[in-house]
Design an enzyme around this catalytic site. Structure first.
Site, PDB file in Angstrom:
ATOM      1  N   CYS A   1     -17.466 -40.774 -35.096  1.00  0.00           N
ATOM      2  CA  CYS A   1     -17.207 -41.400 -33.804  1.00  0.00           C
ATOM      3  C   CYS A   1     -18.387 -41.217 -32.854  1.00  0.00           C
ATOM      4  CB  CYS A   1     -15.938 -40.830 -33.185  1.00  0.00           C
ATOM      5  SG  CYS A   1     -14.503 -41.663 -33.861  1.00  0.00           S
TER       6      CYS A   1
ATOM      7  N   CYS B   1     -16.316 -45.915 -35.186  1.00  0.00           N
ATOM      8  CA  CYS B   1     -15.405 -45.738 -34.057  1.00  0.00           C
ATOM      9  C   CYS B   1     -16.145 -45.234 -32.828  1.00  0.00           C
ATOM     10  CB  CYS B   1     -14.218 -44.861 -34.435  1.00  0.00           C
ATOM     11  SG  CYS B   1     -14.541 -43.133 -34.517  1.00  0.00           S
TER      12      CYS B   1
END
Ligand code: NAD
Length: 255
Positions: A80, A161
């Protein structure tokens, strides 16, 4: 004796064994860093799923889906806010990720690390793997190497992400090429329920007039889901090199 040597050459040293050696050795090297106890098993599974995609098939008839099992059979990590895509900037991007460890490209993940720079193919009616006499990138679209990169790039993009980054080449007239793997596969697989934005780093050299107003970048912006926050910044190659030579304590302070 020479007959025995020939039998050994076919059985042990024939086409494919070098590829197996390279794949297994890169795979175990990669997993050593992460140190899972069962890395030999993971690498054997990787090899079996990898070869299952193209062995015995025509060199120009390997669809992207042939690598589905491979993609599903290896462990995937979430990165992420750290995913880095690239297009026509391969060298500087990998200098950057290896030098700073700040962001993660496909080639810093298991499948990308293992296959980067390799060539492979199979032959109809043969159980062997080959590394020579394989189709070139543009020779036929469904060649085993190109389909591999298409499939793993789609999976890498779908797993991104948070805020992702892409380094594009500001020295080109069209830094965003809709026909590149980034433009034709990765952008189309972004998942806006996982990703929040895309930050373009337009890598420029002193001699060019790279600008975020470039019309190809407007096309990139239009191709993105409006839910994704788009940003763009021109960054001199020398600034990136400075960052690699002297990585900042906090990632994100490079530009
Ligand atoms: P790009 O145009 O720079 O091409 C990336 C690589 O694909 C090149 O380094 C080359 O190995 C191969 N390639 C592409 N066109 C080719 C041609 N005409 N002849 C020979 N080889 C060719 O950038 P892209 O297409 O946008 O792909 C980069 C993105 O997709 C990255 O974000 C990465 O995640 C993924 N990708 C990686 C590789 C790789 O070799 N590591 C290859 C394709 C895609």
């Amino acid at each position: 004796l020479s007959i025995l040597a020939a039998i050994l050459a076919i059985g042990l040293g024939g086409p494919g064994n070098d590829l197996r050696r390279v794949v297994m050795s890169r795979c175990t090297t990669f997993l050593e860093r992460e140190d899972p106890p069962n890395r030999r098993k993971i690498c054997q599974t990787l090899w079996d799923a990898f070869t299952g995609a193209f062995v015995g098939r025509d060199q120009c008839e390997v669809p992207l889906e042939a690598y589905d099992q491979l993609v599903h059979s290896v462990p995937q990590k979430d990165h992420c806010h750290r995913t880095l895509f690239w297009s026509k900037t391969k060298h500087v991007v990998h200098q950057f990720t290896q030098g700073t460890k700040c962001l993660v490209t496909l080639e810093d993940t298991l499948l990308g690390f293992v296959m980067d720079g390799l060539t492979w193919c199979g032959r109809n009616g043969s159980r062997k793997t080959f590394t020579t006499g394989c189709p070139r990138w543009t020779q036929c679209p469904l060649n085993p190497v190109r389909s591999f990169w298409g499939r793993v790039s789609a999976a890498f993009a779908a797993s991104a992400c948070g805020n992702a980054t892409v380094m594009l080449n500001g020295s080109l007239a069209t830094p965003f090429d809709p026909n590149s793997t980034f433009g034709s596969i990765e952008v189309k697989n972004f998942n806006s329920s996982r990703m929040t934005g895309l930050a373009v780093v337009l890598v420029a050299s002193e001699s060019d007039s790279a600008t975020c107003e470039n019309s190809s970048l407007q096309n990139l912006q239009k191709a993105l889901d409006p839910a994704l926050k788009y940003s763009c910044k021109v960054v001199q190659q020398s600034q990136i090199q400075g960052c690699i030579a002297d990585p900042p304590l906090a990632c994100g302070k490079c530009w």
